[in-house]
Scaffold this motif. Structure first.
Motif, PDB file in Angstrom:
ATOM      1  N   ASN A  26       0.837  -1.195   0.000  1.00 54.82           N
ATOM      2  CA  ASN A  26       0.000   0.000   0.000  1.00 54.82           C
ATOM      3  C   ASN A  26       0.874   1.249   0.000  1.00 54.82           C
ATOM      4  N   GLU A  27       0.269   2.359  -0.378  1.00 55.10           N
ATOM      5  CA  GLU A  27       0.885   3.679  -0.268  1.00 55.10           C
ATOM      6  C   GLU A  27      -0.176   4.661   0.196  1.00 55.10           C
ATOM      7  N   ALA A  28       0.271   5.783   0.759  1.00 55.03           N
ATOM      8  CA  ALA A  28      -0.663   6.795   1.264  1.00 55.03           C
ATOM      9  C   ALA A  28      -0.176   8.183   0.860  1.00 55.03           C
ATOM     10  N   LEU A  29      -1.131   9.087   0.685  1.00 58.72           N
ATOM     11  CA  LEU A  29      -0.831  10.475   0.335  1.00 58.72           C
ATOM     12  C   LEU A  29      -1.120  11.362   1.547  1.00 58.72           C
ATOM     13  N   VAL A  30      -0.205  12.289   1.784  1.00 55.78           N
ATOM     14  CA  VAL A  30      -0.326  13.205   2.924  1.00 55.78           C
ATOM     15  C   VAL A  30      -0.461  14.630   2.392  1.00 55.78           C
ATOM     16  N   GLU A  31      -1.475  15.346   2.919  1.00 52.28           N
ATOM     17  CA  GLU A  31      -1.635  16.766   2.629  1.00 52.28           C
ATOM     18  C   GLU A  31      -1.306  17.554   3.895  1.00 52.28           C
ATOM     19  N   HIS A  37       1.629  17.052   0.224  1.00 49.08           N
ATOM     20  CA  HIS A  37       2.910  17.202   0.901  1.00 49.08           C
ATOM     21  C   HIS A  37       3.884  16.080   0.533  1.00 49.08           C
ATOM     22  N   ARG A  38       3.479  14.840   0.770  1.00 50.45           N
ATOM     23  CA  ARG A  38       4.389  13.747   0.468  1.00 50.45           C
ATOM     24  C   ARG A  38       3.623  12.426   0.424  1.00 50.45           C
ATOM     25  N   LYS A  39       4.368  11.379   0.060  1.00 52.96           N
ATOM     26  CA  LYS A  39       3.802  10.034  -0.062  1.00 52.96           C
ATOM     27  C   LYS A  39       4.403   9.154   1.026  1.00 52.96           C
ATOM     28  N   LEU A  40       3.559   8.370   1.674  1.00 50.18           N
ATOM     29  CA  LEU A  40       4.015   7.459   2.711  1.00 50.18           C
ATOM     30  C   LEU A  40       4.224   6.062   2.135  1.00 50.18           C
ATOM     31  N   ARG A  41       5.384   5.477   2.407  1.00 45.38           N
ATOM     32  CA  ARG A  41       5.742   4.138   1.931  1.00 45.38           C
ATOM     33  C   ARG A  41       5.348   3.087   2.976  1.00 45.38           C
ATOM     34  N   PRO A  42       5.355   1.809   2.610  1.00 41.08           N
ATOM     35  CA  PRO A  42       5.043   0.768   3.597  1.00 41.08           C
ATOM     36  C   PRO A  42       5.991   0.813   4.787  1.00 41.08           C
ATOM     37  N   GLY A  43       5.456   0.621   5.977  1.00 44.94           N
ATOM     38  CA  GLY A  43       6.243   0.658   7.197  1.00 44.94           C
ATOM     39  C   GLY A  43       5.746   1.731   8.149  1.00 44.94           C
ATOM     40  N   MET A  44       6.585   2.110   9.129  1.00 43.38           N
ATOM     41  CA  MET A  44       6.227   3.135  10.108  1.00 43.38           C
ATOM     42  C   MET A  44       6.578   4.510   9.566  1.00 43.38           C
ATOM     43  N   ASN A  45       5.581   5.419   9.583  1.00 48.19           N
ATOM     44  CA  ASN A  45       5.780   6.786   9.119  1.00 48.19           C
ATOM     45  C   ASN A  45       5.247   7.744  10.187  1.00 48.19           C
ATOM     46  N   PHE A  46       5.765   8.990  10.170  1.00 42.55           N
ATOM     47  CA  PHE A  46       5.335   9.996  11.154  1.00 42.55           C
ATOM     48  C   PHE A  46       4.884  11.256  10.424  1.00 42.55           C
TER      49      PHE A  46
END
Length: 284
Positions: A26-31, A37-46
């Motif tokens: 999976n991937e996630a988009l952050v606004e 703003h940026r894209k979150l990769r698999p794993g732990m993100n902050f």
């Protein structure tokens, strides 16, 4: 002491609010404040709580999309019902979110339009026979548009092409006629081959018999006996048949035939015996 405990609770809450776990595939988009703003990769993100927000999380794995049955008119004006399936995946999460509202609806409508346009240029028989070619043409055309949406279509498969009942009946009659024709040809070829083999077997038998008669004079008497026995058995079968008929045999002709078979007289002599001289004159 109470103030310190409050600060610790705030930090814990901040850490929990800022930590985001993204599953593999999976991937996630952050606004941030409403802008990408940026894209979150698999794993732990902050992320920064209250400032950052996750607006989309989706899989980048291959997905399947069914194409509902739809009516299509071919080039020879035959109405057919076509359905299919496409295999696709997201290559660019940002494009798939910001450039198209609903990616699955967009893909389904795109493939339906292209499918109608492609089959409209083909006759019904061409549509049935060139299904693989249609799949490849659709794959190429759809990918040209889907690339702008950050999507790759991996495969397009037309699952079924269903003609009207009248066309189905005509196809069934045509197939039955073809099957009957093939069966008749096969039967005729079998009969021809059997006749050839029987003729070859008869010829071989005659050759063997002739050779035996030439090399063994005693075989002539055996042949006469076998022919006479076969004649008696044939007469017996005629007598026992419900449709039996009386058959008169000419002993002279039979004797001459036997003699020719065993080689006692020649063909010329047999002709003379069967054609006696006129006015009682005899041949010298």
């Amino acid at each position: 002491m109470e103030a310190f405990a409050a600060i610790v609770l705030v930090l814990i809450g901040y850490a929990l609010g800022s930590a985001k776990l993204i599953n593999e595939g999976n991937e996630a988009l952050v606004e941030r404040l409403g802008r990408y703003h940026r894209k979150l990769r698999p794993g732990m993100n902050f992320i920064v709580p209250l400032i950052d927000s996750i607006v989309m999380e989706d899989t980048t794995r291959e997905q399947v999309l069914d194409i509902k049955p739809q009516n299509v008119i071919t080039a020879d004006n035959v109405y057919i019902l076509v359905d299919g399936v496409i295999f696709w995946r997201i290559n660019d999460m940002e494009k798939s979110f910001y450039r198209i509202d609903d990616i699955q609806v967009a893909l389904a409508n795109l493939i339906q339009v292209e499918l109608r346009a492609n089959l409209a240029e083909r006759t019904f028989e061409q549509a049935i026979a060139s299904r693989t070619e249609v799949n490849q043409a659709l794959l190429k055309t759809v990918n040209e548009t889907a690339a702008d949406w950050g999507v790759q279509v991996i495969r397009v498969d037309i699952q079924s092409i269903t003609p009207p009942e009248s066309v189905q009946k005509s196809m069934a009659d045509q197939n039955a006629a073809v099957i009957r024709k093939r069966a008749a040809i096969t039967a005729a070829e079998g009969e021809q081959e059997a006749a050839i083999k029987r003729a070859q077997a008869t010829r071989t038998s005659v050759q063997i018999l002739s050779e035996a008669l030439r090399t063994n004079p005693e075989s002539k008497e055996i042949l006469k006996y076998l022919v006479a026995q076969e004649q008696v058995e044939a007469s017996h079968r005629l007598g026992t048949s419900n449709n039996a008929k009386v058959v008169f045999l000419n002993p002279g002709v039979n004797s001459e035939a036997y003699a020719q078979m065993v080689g006692d007289i020649g063909t010329d002599e047999l002709v003379q015996n069967n054609n006696p001289p006129e006015n009682g004159s005899a041949t010298a």
